[in-house]
Write a protein that holds these residues in place. Sequence first.
Motif, mmCIF file in Angstrom:
data_model
loop_
_atom_site.group_PDB
_atom_site.id
_atom_site.type_symbol
_atom_site.label_atom_id
_atom_site.label_comp_id
_atom_site.label_asym_id
_atom_site.label_seq_id
_atom_site.Cartn_x
_atom_site.Cartn_y
_atom_site.Cartn_z
ATOM 1 N N SER A 1 4.090 -32.900 -7.063
ATOM 2 C CA SER A 1 3.276 -32.109 -7.810
ATOM 3 C C SER A 1 4.202 -32.921 -8.940
ATOM 4 O O SER A 1 5.305 -33.756 -9.028
ATOM 5 N N ASP B 1 11.630 -21.608 -9.809
ATOM 6 C CA ASP B 1 11.374 -20.427 -8.755
ATOM 7 C C ASP B 1 9.493 -21.099 -8.283
ATOM 8 O O ASP B 1 9.561 -20.511 -6.795
ATOM 9 N N CYS C 1 8.372 -23.875 -7.535
ATOM 10 C CA CYS C 1 8.503 -24.822 -6.014
ATOM 11 C C CYS C 1 8.863 -24.063 -5.219
ATOM 12 O O CYS C 1 8.664 -24.436 -4.276
ATOM 13 N N ILE C 2 10.012 -23.164 -4.779
ATOM 14 C CA ILE C 2 10.455 -22.771 -3.848
ATOM 15 C C ILE C 2 9.490 -21.582 -3.329
ATOM 16 O O ILE C 2 9.103 -21.683 -2.340
ATOM 17 N N LYS C 3 9.398 -20.740 -4.200
ATOM 18 C CA LYS C 3 8.063 -20.166 -4.151
ATOM 19 C C LYS C 3 6.794 -20.596 -3.175
ATOM 20 O O LYS C 3 6.157 -20.476 -1.642
ATOM 21 N N ASN C 4 6.321 -22.224 -3.365
ATOM 22 C CA ASN C 4 5.205 -22.540 -3.320
ATOM 23 C C ASN C 4 5.757 -23.606 -2.355
ATOM 24 O O ASN C 4 4.922 -24.348 -1.139
ATOM 25 N N ASN C 5 7.461 -24.194 -1.525
ATOM 26 C CA ASN C 5 7.464 -24.824 -0.851
ATOM 27 C C ASN C 5 7.468 -26.082 -1.224
ATOM 28 O O ASN C 5 7.063 -27.358 -0.394
ATOM 29 N N ILE C 6 7.487 -26.274 -2.508
ATOM 30 C CA ILE C 6 7.391 -28.146 -2.885
ATOM 31 C C ILE C 6 8.580 -28.514 -2.611
ATOM 32 O O ILE C 6 9.966 -27.970 -3.579
ATOM 33 N N HIS C 7 8.431 -29.603 -2.350
ATOM 34 C CA HIS C 7 10.305 -30.464 -2.119
ATOM 35 C C HIS C 7 10.051 -31.868 -3.256
ATOM 36 O O HIS C 7 11.441 -32.512 -2.676
ATOM 37 N N ASP D 1 19.463 -27.354 -4.232
ATOM 38 C CA ASP D 1 17.950 -27.086 -3.366
ATOM 39 C C ASP D 1 17.167 -28.003 -2.877
ATOM 40 O O ASP D 1 17.531 -29.549 -3.349
ATOM 41 N N ASP D 2 16.315 -27.697 -2.069
ATOM 42 C CA ASP D 2 16.187 -28.929 -1.195
ATOM 43 C C ASP D 2 14.390 -29.952 -1.967
ATOM 44 O O ASP D 2 13.521 -30.012 -1.395
ATOM 45 N N ILE D 3 14.682 -30.447 -2.883
ATOM 46 C CA ILE D 3 14.264 -31.046 -3.992
ATOM 47 C C ILE D 3 13.962 -32.396 -3.938
ATOM 48 O O ILE D 3 14.861 -32.510 -3.941
#
Length: 143
Positions: free
Chosen positions: A20, A96, A98-104, A134-136
Motif C-alpha cells: 500500500s 486505524d 491499516c489495522i481494519k484492512n489487514n495491511i502489513h 503495530d505489525d507493519i
Amino acid sequence: MPLVFQEIDGDLFSVASNVSLAHCVSQDMSMSKGIATLFRNKFGQINELKNQNVSVGGCAYITSNDRHIFYLVTKEKYFYKPTMKTLESSLRTMRDLCIKNNIHHLAMPRIGCGLDKLNWDQVSRLIQHIFEEDDIEITIYTI
C-alpha cells in the motif's frame, strides 16, 4: 511483531503491487504539484476521493488492484501548509485503516517534507511513534 521502519533511496512507484502507498494531499484534492501529481496521474479516481468528503486530519483512500492508496488530508487548500497536529491526526486515521484492512506493508515518500516544509526528523519520529506497536513494515522512499 512490532513496526519495521526503514528509509531507502529509490522510486516509490517501483514497489510490489501488493504494497500500500500513502502521501499527503489537501482537502480540495487538487494534487497539482509535487509527488501528488504523480499519484493523480497514476491512480486517478479523483471523484471517488472527493466524494469521501474527508476533513483535514482525516485520510481518504482508494484501492488499485491489490493495494490501498492512502491520501492523508493534512491541509484545506493545496497552497496551505500542514501542521504536525494535522499530520498526526491523518496518520492515526491511516493507522486505524491499516489495522481494519489487514495491511502489513506500507510505502510512502518523506510525507509533509517536500513542498509542505515540515521537518523530516520530527515527521519520522511521529510515524514511528504512531505505528510502534503495530505489525507493519513502513518503507520511506527518497527519490
